[in-house]
Design a protein around this motif. Structure first.
Motif, PDB file in Angstrom:
ATOM      1  N   UNK A   6      10.081   5.269   9.002  1.00  0.00           N
ATOM      2  CA  UNK A   6       9.719   4.411  10.114  1.00  0.00           C
ATOM      3  C   UNK A   6       9.154   3.132   9.531  1.00  0.00           C
ATOM      4  N   UNK A   7       9.727   2.025   9.962  1.00  0.00           N
ATOM      5  CA  UNK A   7       9.308   0.764   9.393  1.00  0.00           C
ATOM      6  C   UNK A   7       8.835  -0.166  10.497  1.00  0.00           C
ATOM      7  N   UNK A   8       7.564  -0.540  10.407  1.00  0.00           N
ATOM      8  CA  UNK A   8       6.989  -1.448  11.400  1.00  0.00           C
ATOM      9  C   UNK A   8       6.991  -2.825  10.764  1.00  0.00           C
ATOM     10  N   UNK A   9       7.725  -3.759  11.374  1.00  0.00           N
ATOM     11  CA  UNK A   9       7.891  -5.073  10.744  1.00  0.00           C
ATOM     12  C   UNK A   9       7.240  -6.174  11.563  1.00  0.00           C
ATOM     13  N   UNK A  10       6.114  -6.633  11.092  1.00  0.00           N
ATOM     14  CA  UNK A  10       5.469  -7.809  11.676  1.00  0.00           C
ATOM     15  C   UNK A  10       5.331  -7.716  13.203  1.00  0.00           C
ATOM     16  N   UNK A  11       4.846  -6.561  13.663  1.00  0.00           N
ATOM     17  CA  UNK A  11       4.824  -6.318  15.101  1.00  0.00           C
ATOM     18  C   UNK A  11       3.581  -6.926  15.759  1.00  0.00           C
ATOM     19  N   UNK A  12       3.826  -7.581  16.900  1.00  0.00           N
ATOM     20  CA  UNK A  12       2.719  -8.107  17.705  1.00  0.00           C
ATOM     21  C   UNK A  12       2.909  -7.650  19.132  1.00  0.00           C
ATOM     22  N   UNK A  13       1.786  -7.419  19.814  1.00  0.00           N
ATOM     23  CA  UNK A  13       1.856  -7.129  21.245  1.00  0.00           C
ATOM     24  C   UNK A  13       0.819  -7.967  21.960  1.00  0.00           C
ATOM     25  N   UNK A  14       1.301  -8.795  22.874  1.00  0.00           N
ATOM     26  CA  UNK A  14       0.387  -9.662  23.620  1.00  0.00           C
ATOM     27  C   UNK A  14       0.275  -9.171  25.040  1.00  0.00           C
ATOM     28  N   UNK A  15      -0.961  -9.105  25.543  1.00  0.00           N
ATOM     29  CA  UNK A  15      -1.178  -8.901  26.968  1.00  0.00           C
ATOM     30  C   UNK A  15      -1.778 -10.204  27.472  1.00  0.00           C
ATOM     31  N   UNK A  16      -0.941 -10.980  28.134  1.00  0.00           N
ATOM     32  CA  UNK A  16      -1.313 -12.355  28.469  1.00  0.00           C
ATOM     33  C   UNK A  16      -1.739 -13.063  27.184  1.00  0.00           C
ATOM     34  N   UNK A  17      -2.998 -13.533  27.109  1.00  0.00           N
ATOM     35  CA  UNK A  17      -3.372 -14.266  25.908  1.00  0.00           C
ATOM     36  C   UNK A  17      -3.948 -13.346  24.839  1.00  0.00           C
ATOM     37  N   UNK A  18      -4.264 -12.133  25.243  1.00  0.00           N
ATOM     38  CA  UNK A  18      -4.916 -11.204  24.330  1.00  0.00           C
ATOM     39  C   UNK A  18      -3.874 -10.558  23.406  1.00  0.00           C
ATOM     40  N   UNK A  19      -4.121 -10.633  22.104  1.00  0.00           N
ATOM     41  CA  UNK A  19      -3.199 -10.012  21.149  1.00  0.00           C
ATOM     42  C   UNK A  19      -3.745  -8.649  20.752  1.00  0.00           C
ATOM     43  N   UNK A  30       9.128   9.763   5.175  1.00  0.00           N
ATOM     44  CA  UNK A  30       9.543  11.078   5.649  1.00  0.00           C
ATOM     45  C   UNK A  30       8.467  12.110   5.259  1.00  0.00           C
ATOM     46  N   UNK A  31       8.175  13.026   6.170  1.00  0.00           N
ATOM     47  CA  UNK A  31       7.260  14.138   5.897  1.00  0.00           C
ATOM     48  C   UNK A  31       5.814  13.731   5.627  1.00  0.00           C
ATOM     49  N   UNK A  56       6.809  -2.501  24.661  1.00  0.00           N
ATOM     50  CA  UNK A  56       7.796  -3.181  23.837  1.00  0.00           C
ATOM     51  C   UNK A  56       7.079  -4.256  23.033  1.00  0.00           C
ATOM     52  N   UNK A  57       7.351  -4.342  21.720  1.00  0.00           N
ATOM     53  CA  UNK A  57       6.678  -5.371  20.937  1.00  0.00           C
ATOM     54  C   UNK A  57       7.011  -6.765  21.489  1.00  0.00           C
ATOM     55  N   UNK A  58       6.010  -7.646  21.506  1.00  0.00           N
ATOM     56  CA  UNK A  58       6.250  -9.027  21.913  1.00  0.00           C
ATOM     57  C   UNK A  58       6.978  -9.748  20.778  1.00  0.00           C
ATOM     58  N   UNK A  59       6.588  -9.419  19.555  1.00  0.00           N
ATOM     59  CA  UNK A  59       7.197  -9.989  18.359  1.00  0.00           C
ATOM     60  C   UNK A  59       7.421  -8.836  17.384  1.00  0.00           C
ATOM     61  N   UNK A  60       8.477  -8.961  16.555  1.00  0.00           N
ATOM     62  CA  UNK A  60       8.670  -7.975  15.492  1.00  0.00           C
ATOM     63  C   UNK A  60       9.564  -6.821  15.900  1.00  0.00           C
ATOM     64  N   UNK A  61       9.853  -5.956  14.946  1.00  0.00           N
ATOM     65  CA  UNK A  61      10.759  -4.838  15.214  1.00  0.00           C
ATOM     66  C   UNK A  61      10.182  -3.545  14.656  1.00  0.00           C
ATOM     67  N   UNK A  62      10.683  -2.457  15.216  1.00  0.00           N
ATOM     68  CA  UNK A  62      10.344  -1.132  14.707  1.00  0.00           C
ATOM     69  C   UNK A  62      11.657  -0.467  14.317  1.00  0.00           C
ATOM     70  N   UNK A  63      11.775  -0.096  13.055  1.00  0.00           N
ATOM     71  CA  UNK A  63      13.012   0.519  12.581  1.00  0.00           C
ATOM     72  C   UNK A  63      12.790   2.001  12.333  1.00  0.00           C
ATOM     73  N   UNK A  64      13.731   2.810  12.831  1.00  0.00           N
ATOM     74  CA  UNK A  64      13.705   4.237  12.538  1.00  0.00           C
ATOM     75  C   UNK A  64      14.998   4.546  11.787  1.00  0.00           C
ATOM     76  N   UNK A  65      14.883   5.081  10.570  1.00  0.00           N
ATOM     77  CA  UNK A  65      16.070   5.288   9.719  1.00  0.00           C
ATOM     78  C   UNK A  65      16.869   4.003   9.597  1.00  0.00           C
ATOM     79  N   UNK A  66      16.189   2.886   9.548  1.00  0.00           N
ATOM     80  CA  UNK A  66      16.867   1.614   9.361  1.00  0.00           C
ATOM     81  C   UNK A  66      17.446   1.007  10.620  1.00  0.00           C
TER      82      UNK A  66
END
Lengths: 354, 286, 263
Positions: A6-19, A30-31, A56-66
């Protein structure tokens, strides 16, 4: 380096102005038994909900098995979540709860039945198959929730404060139980917790989050022994801090005494810093270690395994804490008001920007 | 002394309720077993005639007819009311109290006035017909007023707010993590609704249904106003026994049948509620 | 509710339901200002129907009767219902019989209670009139006040009463200084709602009013106006009655800190 599950890439989540989550990148293998550790408001739960698919991330991606799964809805992700409230379906029996996810996969009836039995076996609850959730104890509910989310054999199991609702004794048992089950199933566990002790005991690796940012990640040993920020040092375990100034490569404390330590390159001469040492690294008597302090015993607390001694020192307004093993404590008959000297080595001294 | 306190606080109200509710109701119960006098009075000899008359095909027919109308009204009100409650519960939390308030507001305005509003709408010269005409529908419209449909519409209209309230309570109480858990385990939105939300909120629907049914089957104003004179439901029958036919014992027997139906349904509803809920929903503490 | 319901569908449902709930009432309001008084054609704005309403002796007479009934029955119900609620709450043991008696007035079909009271009064040879309507209205009004006050008492800590007693206050002083202030919003809200119920109540009043026009109430007047010849005045009357109810409910809601009645 092993490739990440699982690869978390530069993920951001904004709720209005709050990050809530503010640029986190992490690779989880794995494991692995991985812990997201942080105080409330650190963004750990929001991150978990993004992994599960409820946000859903506002910015960035989440990769599972690529593959990018950031926008796949929760019911189509091979990732399951064990909820903090357990979220058991109150109108269904234990067996029906566990079978629910399997029914969604449209598995044959016989297979659902055998898998449900297997899961109940695994959490040691086969005798409770016909009970409704409100007829179970807290610990039993927790096991059912675990069985329900594991029944689908997800690639990753997310656990939101899994032991938060249990009493202290049960929590200790379940920590080991979770590790056993994780090992047995060979599934990646990601647990969210605010309890540093829980994270240290259970996890293979820990990530410390604060204000939506990743402060540090590593094995429990790395995190505990080599905290990279003052926050991490303070948040994990107990740490004694002394304000000091860097003078000629040595640390000079408020009362003028000098400490030896490895100072990070980022800190320049003359800067205000905090020197830190863990209570269990302090020992009685000057010995042959580089650093020492003298103080008056203000309070003592006996914990069975060890004796905690609070010292008033000129180094800092806060008392300094020592943890003496039962053996060490027996050798010195301490009483309140005694003046004692304690020493520690330069190796065990950490230095943080002030 | 501490144990006597509640009693003297409750006494005045309990005396009032006993005197003006319990005794009158027992009186009606007794009345149902007496004979009607020749000139409309009451003869005090014991008989089952009135009870038997309730099951006479003529009157049993009215009972069945009333039950069918009340059942239709309750069914429609339950479906519409549940949908409305669901929609309210799906809105942002801060908006929900106002929406709920607006939904029950009409319930507190005068029942007669609300029913009269439908006369204005359904009248042969009423608004609905006028609108239809204005839209170019020139055929002779079937009469809308004084029909079974009009009665059902009136009942649904009058009791809908109650159903919304009854359905909203369990929907709002549902822990968000429960539906999320269902999604997480692979269920889509519709499956989650059918298998989790709906079964968990059945008690609210049952309460709404039973109340609309009970209030409708004994209703006398709506059939009288929207059903016109020719249309009889149990309420009108009871009314007639007391105010025109002057057969009080039979009227009393009819009322007892009404109470029996009501109690039966309430018992059933309690039973359904206990079965369906399977315990309280724990709130998330995060 | 965490389920992501499709928002457009939800909004459509709300719009449809609220249209269904409010359209008929709004039409009445609009018609009450219709010069010609005909429900089918708009012939200009006018408040003349309101004037003719107040000039109608039958209506003002009925309105006065209604006011007398509602005020007296509400005051009686407020006292009896509040005491009952306090008593039930102090008594920790929940009696099923007691609960049934208190709950009964709210679920017994009006028509049954109406004929029961009619039979009761005529059997005792009581001359019926406003007093019998008042007595009858107290029955459901007190149950209503009781339920609103009980909701408020849920979670009330009776140990503060013990504390007051412990500090030397006699029971009546405790009631006045400690219990009543806590309960006042619920009592007032419950009373406003009871008042509304009483003003709107038709069937029980109809059966217990006795013969003749002397003790006719507003709903009875409205009923006969609807049944035997609709005059445009009724639209104006409807508008006034509805506005009164709405104001009462809003007031009750505000006083009782947003707690919705009937829940």
């Amino acid at each position: 380096m092993t490739s990440a599950l699982l690869s978390i890439r530069n993920v951001e989540k904004h709720f209005n102005k709050y990050h809530a989550v503010d640029g986190i990148s992490l690779d989880i293998r794995e494991n692995e038994f991985f812990a997201l550790l942080g105080p409330s408001g650190s963004g750990k739960t929001t991150l978990l909900r993004m992994l599960a698919g409820f946000e859903t991330p506002t910015v960035g991606t989440i990769l599972l098995d690529g593959k990018d799964v950031s926008r796949i809805p929760p019911n189509h992700r091979p990732i399951n979540l064990m909820f903090q409230s357990y979220a058991l379906f109150p109108h269904m029996t234990v067996a029906q709860n566990i079978a629910y996810g399997l029914e969604m996969e449209k598995l044959p009836r016989a297979e659902i039945k055998s898998r449900v039995e297997e899961m109940m076996e695994m959490v040691q609850l086969p005798h409770l198959a016909g009970r409704k959730p409100d007829q179970l104890s807290g610990g039993q509910r927790q096991r059912v929730a675990l069985a329900r989310s594991l029944a689908k054999r997800p690639r990753v199991l997310l656990l939101d404060e899994p032991l938060g609702a249990l009493d202290k004794k049960l929590r200790g048992e379940m920590q080991l139980e979770l590790k056993r089950i994780q090992h047995q199933f060979g599934i990646t566990f990601i647990v969210v917790t605010h309890d540093q002790e829980e994270a240290l005991v259970m996890a293979d690796r820990i990530a410390i989050l604060r204000d939506g940012k990743l402060l540090q990640h590593g094995t429990p040993l790395e995190i505990y022994e080599y905290p990279q920020t003052r926050f991490a040092a303070d948040f994990i375990g107990v740490m004694n801090f002394f304000p000091a100034r860097l003078v000629d490569g040595a640390l000079r404390a408020a009362d003028g005494s000098a400490f030896r330590a490895t100072v990070p390159d980022t800190i320049g001469a003359g800067e205000e810093v905090l020197a830190a040492v863990r209570p269990e690294r302090l020992h009685l008597g000057a010995g042959e270690t580089e650093n020492r302090l003298t103080g008056t015993v203000r309070a003592m607390a006996y914990h069975g395994l060890d004796l905690q001694v609070h010292l008033d020192t000129p180094l800092s307004p806060q008392p300094v804490m020592l943890r003496l093993t039962a053996d060490a404590a027996e050798g010195h008959a301490l009483s309140i008001g005694d003046t004692i000297t304690a020493g520690w080595s330069a190796r065990d001294t950490r230095v943080f920007a002030g | 002394m501490a144990d006597r306190k509640p009693l003297y606080l409750m006494t005045p109200a309990l005396v009032w309720l006993s005197l003006f509710m319990v005794i009158p109701c027992l009186l009606i119960l007794a009345l149902a077993f007496f004979r009607r006098g020749i000139y409309g009075g009451i003869e005090y000899d014991f008989t089952f005639e009135n009870i038997a008359l309730v099951f006479d095909p003529l009157y049993a027919g009215i009972f069945i007819k009333s039950a069918i109308i009340a059942g239709q009204a309750a069914l429609i009100a339950s479906v519409v009311g549940y949908a409305a409650a669901y929609a309210i519960a799906a809105m942002p939390k801060s908006r929900q109290p106002l929406l709920l308030f607006l939904a029950i507001l009409p319930f507190w305005s005068n029942y007669l006035v609300r029913t009269y509003a439908w006369i204005v709408l359904l009248n042969r010269e009423g608004l609905i017909v006028s609108v239809a005409r204005a839209l170019g529908y020139n055929q002779e419209l079937p009469s809308l007023l004084y029909t079974e449909t009009a009665v059902i519409v009136g009942l649904v209209y009058n009791y809908l707010p109650f159903v919304i309230l009854a359905c909203y309570a369990p929907l709002a109480r549902m822990n968000a993590e429960i539906t999320e858990a269902s999604r997480d385990l692979g269920a889509g939105g519709w499956t989650t609704f059918r298998r989790i939300t709906l079964p968990m909120t059945v008690p609210g629907i049952a309460t709404g249904f039973v109340f609309v049914f009970v209030l409708s089957i004994g209703n006398f104003v709506t059939p009288a106003l929207l059903g016109g004179g020719q249309f009889q439901m149990i309420g009108n029958l009871v009314y007639a026994q007391f105010l025109t036919a002057n057969d009080w014992p039979f009227g009393a027997a009819l009322s007892m049948a009404l109470i029996a139906i009501m109690m039966g349904l309430l018992t059933l509803q309690t039973f359904a509620t206990e079965r369906a809920s399977g315990g309280r929903v724990r709130d998330a503490d995060g | 509710m965490g389920n992501r319901a499709p928002l457009p569908l939800m909004l459509m449902i709300l719009a449809a339901v609220f249209a269904f709930l409010y359209l008929p009432i709004s039409v009445l309001f609009a018609l009450s200002f219709n010069e010609g008084g005909m429900p089918t054609a708009w012939s200009g704005f006018s408040v003349k129907w309101y004037y003719s309403l107040f000039a109608n002796k039958d209506i003002t007479h009925a309105a006065l009767n209604t006011l007398i009934v509602a005020v007296i029955s509400t005051i009686l119900a407020a006292i009896l219902g509040t005491l009952l609620a306090i008593g039930v709450d102090i008594r920790r043991r929940k009696g099923r019989f007691l609960e049934t008696i208190i709950f009964a007035p709210m679920i017994i079909p009006d028509i049954v209670l109406a004929i029961a009271l009619l039979s009761f009064f005529s059997l005792l040879d009581v001359t019926m009139g406003l007093h019998t309507i008042i007595v009858s209205h107290v029955v459901f009004n007190l149950a209503f006040v009781c339920s609103v006050v009980r909701a408020r008492l849920k979670g009330f800590d009776w140990s503060i009463v013990e504390a007051s007693t412990d500090l030397g206050a006699p029971i009546l002083v405790t009631l006045r200084r400690v219990v009543i202030p806590v309960l006042m919003p619920a009592v007032v809200a419950g009373s406003l709602l009871a008042f509304t119920l009483s003003v709107d109540e038709f069937i029980i009043a109809f059966f217990t009013a006795g013969a003749g026009r002397a003790s006719i109430t507003l709903p009875m007047q409205i009923f006969s106006m609807i049944r035997f010849g609709v005059t445009p005045e009724i639209n104006a009357l409807s508008a006034i009655v509805m506005t009164l109810s709405v104001v009462m409910l809003a007031l009750a809601q505000r006083i009782n800190r947003g707690r919705l009645p009937g829940q």
